[in-house]
Design a protein around this motif. Structure first.
Motif, PDB file in Angstrom:
ATOM      1  N   PHE A 155       0.844  -1.194   0.000  1.00  0.00           N
ATOM      2  CA  PHE A 155       0.000   0.000   0.000  1.00  0.00           C
ATOM      3  C   PHE A 155       0.878   1.242   0.000  1.00  0.00           C
ATOM      4  O   PHE A 155       1.713   1.423   0.888  1.00  0.00           O
ATOM      5  N   ASN A 195      -4.409   9.376   1.766  1.00  0.00           N
ATOM      6  CA  ASN A 195      -4.831   8.166   2.476  1.00  0.00           C
ATOM      7  C   ASN A 195      -4.081   7.918   3.776  1.00  0.00           C
ATOM      8  O   ASN A 195      -4.173   6.853   4.366  1.00  0.00           O
ATOM      9  N   GLY A 213     -14.180   7.431  -2.265  1.00  0.00           N
ATOM     10  CA  GLY A 213     -14.704   7.081  -3.584  1.00  0.00           C
ATOM     11  C   GLY A 213     -14.223   5.716  -4.045  1.00  0.00           C
ATOM     12  O   GLY A 213     -13.365   5.095  -3.414  1.00  0.00           O
ATOM     13  N   LYS A 263     -10.030   1.225  -0.205  1.00  0.00           N
ATOM     14  CA  LYS A 263     -10.736   0.774   0.996  1.00  0.00           C
ATOM     15  C   LYS A 263     -10.612  -0.733   1.180  1.00  0.00           C
ATOM     16  O   LYS A 263     -10.252  -1.215   2.254  1.00  0.00           O
ATOM     17  N   ILE A 292       2.432   5.320  -6.756  1.00  0.00           N
ATOM     18  CA  ILE A 292       1.754   4.054  -7.022  1.00  0.00           C
ATOM     19  C   ILE A 292       2.252   3.426  -8.312  1.00  0.00           C
ATOM     20  O   ILE A 292       2.558   2.228  -8.365  1.00  0.00           O
TER      21      ILE A 292
END
Ligand code: ADP
Ligand code: MG
Length: 476
Positions: free
Chosen positions: A150, A156, A182, A187, A314
């Motif tokens: 992650f 986040n 969103g 999540k 990312i």
């Protein structure tokens, strides 16, 4: 009702779902991934579809399953389980049949994922039936969704810190942990990461992760088989319960009631509950006030839309995982262009890597633009009014200047109306803004055009098809 009639209506519903997907994903993606899907079996709570290869199955499952599920939900107005299985074309594809999946254990379904499946419920292996009940209710965890994988950034960091805290704490730090944000922002990834971590440190703990839809599905099934007692027992004896996408519980009273009781029972016993949703507790639609307020009692952590820095991070991390070298220019281009969410960003990267591997060439900016044509378009916030005017003028063989002119002859007025209509449908411009772009016309003129075109569409099939074609051309 005769079986064939039921099958037919499923097929029709599926065709409608497909139609919607087609407009959402564009023609190219539709043809490559969605058109090959075939409806295999289904009842009112579970649908199974087949694709010819494993690769396709993985691709469709990770890129489109959520949408398929959501559209089915819209279609039949009730939660439904969707599964995509591999069925090689060398095998005869069985005619769709209605299967009673009620008595089929979940465990079996997980195993079947690997093998071609025929809609037969009689060959249940004995071991499968005797699997522990936990495995029957818990959803499967994605092994890639770990804390290590992650990437943390400003949007986040709170959710990440909260998730870690919950995973590592010996005593329940806050209850519940409510994660919201969103679609495609991480999540589910965080929830799975919590589950992995707890299972590693405390294998004895009973951790259950499942989507709210699955919770509903299980509950409805328990009601049907009149086995709600053991349903309740299963949930009430867990150490950690995670329910994902709880917004789907909105409006379903019986399930909500059950969820609320389960939730309260666990929190009262000081067991950790983790919830995710696409909205904050107070914004959940169709959810009772007492539940909204209860959901906000612990820690509410939101995940914000991505920033450029996070997207860069990312992409770099995913490229490393895939073990491919992506030119910095391409990475920056993607981070700049694909702003919708992380799932799409990841999908874009996978696509260009898959393409490069297939054609045996390295990734360049040019191939990236080519391969991601449709996606880039969607992230570009759609078409402009000028493009619409141009395409419509071409299509009806009139001049672009006629779009602005005061001429009222039918031959130019109708195309103009069509262009106004499409501008309303395909852009986010307001009626007055659209009017201004059409030679300074009043917003009521645009409104009238929209009405007129809608009217014509409903009476003239050929015209309707024309409009459909135009709008698809403009969107692709
Ligand atoms: P959500 O449940 O919020 O819709 P997911 O958790 O399914 O989103 O995330 C979508 C995809 O993006 C997943 O493949 C996930 O691994 C990836 N992803 C999301 N956030 C991150 C992050 N911060 N770092 C790395 N990958 C992420
Ligand atoms: Mg999710």
């Amino acid at each position: 009702m005769a079986q064939s009639e039921v099958v037919l209506s499923f097929q029709e519903q599926w065709d409608r779902v497909l139609g919607k997907l087609r407009t959402e994903v564009g023609e190219a993606a539709y043809r490559s991934w969605l058109k090959p899907l075939s409806l295999l079996s289904g009842d009112e709570s579970f649908i199974r579809m087949a694709v010819p290869t494993r690769f396709m199955r993985d691709w469709v499952a990770s890129n489109y399953q959520d949408r398929i599920q959501a559209l089915w939900l819209e279609e039949i107005g009730a939660p439904i389980g969707v599964e995509i299985v591999v069925l090689s074309p060398s095998r005869p594809v069985p005619k769709p049949a209605i299967v009673d999946v009620k008595d089929e254990p979940e465990v079996l379904r997980a195993q079947e994922r690997e093998a071609p499946v025929l809609p037969v419920a009689s060959s249940v292996p004995v071991e499968a039936v005797q699997e522990s009940e936990v495995q029957q209710i818990t959803g499967s965890l994605d092994p890639r969704f770990t804390f290590e994988n992650f990437v943390v950034g400003k949007p986040n960091e709170l959710a990440y810190a909260a998730a870690q805290r919950v995973a590592d704490a010996e005593a329940v730090p806050f209850n519940p942990l409510f994660l919201y944000g969103g679609v495609g922002l991480g999540k589910t990834h965080l929830m799975h990461a919590i589950a992995h971590q707890i299972r590693k440190a405390h294998p004895e703990k009973k951790v259950i992760y499942l989507s709210a839809e699955k919770f509903m599905y299980q509950f409805v099934r328990a009601l049907r088989t009149k086995d709600t007692m053991s349903f309740k027992e299963q949930f009430r004896s867990v150490d950690v319960l995670m329910i994902d996408d709880v917004q789907f519980i909105g409006g379903r009273e019986a399930t909500q009631e059950e969820f609320f009781h389960t939730f309260n029972a666990l929190v009262d016993q000081n067991r950790q509950v983790i919830i995710s949703a696409d909205k904050s507790p107070s914004d959940l639609e169709g959810v009772e006030e007492r539940m909204k307020s209860r959901l906000g009692w612990g820690l509410v952590a939101d995940i914000h839309p991505t920033t450029y820095e996070l997207r860069l991070g990312i992409l770099e991390s995913k490229a490393e995982q895939l073990d491919v070298k992506i030119p910095q220019k391409v990475v920056e281009f993607l981070a700049h262009k694909i702003t919708s969410n992380i799932r799409e960003l990841e999908g874009a990267l996978n696509r260009i890597v898959a393409h490069a591997t297939l054609v045996g060439r390295s990734v360049t900016l040019e191939t990236t633009q080519e391969v991601l044509h449709d996606l880039l378009r969607a992230n570009d916030r759609r078409v402009t009014i000028e493009e619409i005017q141009k395409k419509v003028a071409e299509h009806f063989n009139v001049r672009v200047s006629d779009m602005h002119s005061a001429r009222r002859a039918r031959a130019v007025a109708r195309p103009r109306q069509v262009a106004m209509y499409l501008s309303k449908q395909l852009t986010s411009r307001s009626l007055p803004e659209i009017g201004r772009k059409f030679g300074g016309r009043d917003h009521t003129t645009v409104m009238h055009a929209v009405k007129k075109v809608e009217e014509l569409k409903s009476t003239d099939l050929e015209f309707a098809e024309d409009i459909e074609l135009l709008s698809r051309m403009l969107e692709s």
